[in-house]
Design an enzyme around this catalytic site. Structure first.
Site, mmCIF file in Angstrom:
data_model
loop_
_atom_site.group_PDB
_atom_site.id
_atom_site.type_symbol
_atom_site.label_atom_id
_atom_site.label_comp_id
_atom_site.label_asym_id
_atom_site.label_seq_id
_atom_site.Cartn_x
_atom_site.Cartn_y
_atom_site.Cartn_z
ATOM 1 N N TYR A 57 41.775 43.308 33.633
ATOM 2 C CA TYR A 57 40.666 43.158 34.576
ATOM 3 C C TYR A 57 40.673 44.316 35.575
ATOM 4 O O TYR A 57 39.643 44.941 35.839
ATOM 5 C CB TYR A 57 40.791 41.818 35.295
ATOM 6 N N HIS A 104 31.149 40.845 35.073
ATOM 7 C CA HIS A 104 31.788 41.999 35.719
ATOM 8 C C HIS A 104 30.787 42.811 36.543
ATOM 9 O O HIS A 104 31.084 43.924 36.953
ATOM 10 C CB HIS A 104 32.488 42.894 34.693
ATOM 11 N N ASP A 131 32.154 33.749 41.561
ATOM 12 C CA ASP A 131 32.706 32.433 41.246
ATOM 13 C C ASP A 131 32.619 31.499 42.446
ATOM 14 O O ASP A 131 32.210 30.339 42.330
ATOM 15 C CB ASP A 131 34.157 32.562 40.791
#
Length: 394
Positions: A232, A41, A180
């Site tokens: 999230y 995060h 990612d």
């Protein structure tokens, strides 16, 4: 991924395309999932992350059409989704096809003057979905690389990473950072990627796992998550609120010396969220420093500390993830942590090669005793990033 299993996946991709569209693909491209060794995060807080591309991949078989039609198929879902380049709208794209079609939309935003044609895409994968291994980025990056070549767009890999992130943020609706996609596009064997999420600069860092007789185990808890859900997004809002109150552009601009002031200015929950990001950024840098000076065995304590921070401060772990981590540690893992966005998914454990089977069996036993769904436990190794696999001449 062994050579034979990789070749099997490529053959599956070719055969699946032919069965769905009645013609051979023009080529095959693939992109890996990723494991984030540490730095969770931190990406949307302009911080640091240290992922690897893994040896599990998504393959896209693709062929341009002579019209404006887009057709996408996935071996994981029934049917073919069909739409048009002229009617591509983020609000109309839903379900699994939002990932590949979202990339088409994002490419059109990045290269509006390009002469796009329709395309047929068929996806096959051995990246476990919902496990925190970024199966979504593997789809986005394989499709982005394929279309960049088929449409002769000439975009570089950092730009393709932003394309994938834009698709996920705007079309899928998941407020993720760029880690990612960067890992999936830029990975190298036995190397991690030190990513500065503010500048998007990357540095390839040797892991040395093979020479040290170490490996990573993934413990997929089989508790699925969705980045597009509220958990999230609420964590991201807390981070943004903390940055505003503390008067910085992003939490990247804080370090440990700022935490006492943060504790006075923020409510307890927001302070805990901020503390995780500040300490996690430092753990990323400490992990890379340990790799360079003391070797991979020295990184274990940072992984374990990261899990405690995610469990207690960011509150994104689950009982299954906590059990996976504690069991791995009790069974001799050098370090362990949950990986990915949280609320389910997978944990990783750094283990000696000779201990891997014992650790895996012990974790499975503890899950059985707890009455949890049996986990899927498997080794991963740092692998190459997205690439063209085949481009037949006909």
């Amino acid at each position: 991924m062994t050579g034979s299993s990789h070749q099997d996946l490529l053959q599956q991709g070719t055969d699946f395309f032919a069965s769905e569209f009645g013609i051979q693909p023009a080529g095959l491209w693939s992109a890996p999932g990723r494991v984030n060794i540490i730095g969770e995060h931190t990406d949307y807080n302009d911080g640091f992350a240290f992922p690897i591309a893994i040896d599990k991949r998504t393959v896209v078989a693709a062929r341009c059409r002579t019209d404006r039609t887009l057709r996408v198929a996935s071996s994981a879902y029934p049917g073919v989704v069909e739409t048009s380049l002229d009617g591509l709208d983020p609000g109309s794209l839903t379900g699994w096809s939002a990932y590949p079609l979202g990339v088409v939309w994002a490419l059109a935003q990045a290269a509006p003057a390009a002469a796009f044609t329709g395309v047929d895409l068929a996806l096959s994968s051995d990246v476990p979905a919902g496990a925190g291994l970024s199966s979504s980025a593997a789809v986005e990056c394989s499709v982005a690389l394929a279309l960049n070549e088929l449409w002769n767009l000439g975009l570089g890999r950092p730009e393709l990473a932003r394309i994938g992130q834009l698709a996920e943020n705007v079309v899928v609706g998941a407020p993720t950072g760029i880690m990612d996609q960067s890992a999936s596009l830029l990975g190298k064997p036995d190397h991690g990627i030190l990513l500065d999420c503010r500048t998007l600069q990357t540095e390839s860092v040797a892991l040395g796992f093979r020479d040290a007789g170490l490996g990573l185990l993934v413990i997929d808890t089989r508790t699925s998550h969705s980045h597009a859900d509220g958990g999230y997004a609420s964590r991201r809002r807390s981070c943004e609120q903390g940055a505003r109150v503390l008067g910085v552009k992003a939490l990247r601009d804080l370090d440990g010396i700022d935490l006492p002031r943060a504790a006075k200015l923020l409510d307890q929950q927001t302070f805990r969220r901020v503390r995780h990001i500040v300490t996690e950024n430092q753990r990323v840098l400490d992990t890379v420093a340990a790799l360079r000076t003391a070797g991979p065995s020295a990184t274990g304590p940072f992984l374990s500390a990261s899990h405690v921070s995610m469990r207690d401060d960011f509150e994104i772990s689950t009982p299954e993830l906590d059990l996976a981590v504690s069991s791995a540690q009790d069974l001799g893992a050098l370090g362990a942590r949950m990986t990915g966005g949280g609320f389910g998914g997978a944990a990783i454990a750094l283990v000696r090669d000779g201990d891997a089977d014992t650790v895996a069996a012990g974790i499975a036993r503890e899950f059985f005793r707890a009455g949890f769904t049996a986990p899927h436990i498997f080794p991963v190794s740092a692998s190459a990033g997205a690439r063209r696999e085949q481009w037949p001449s006909s």
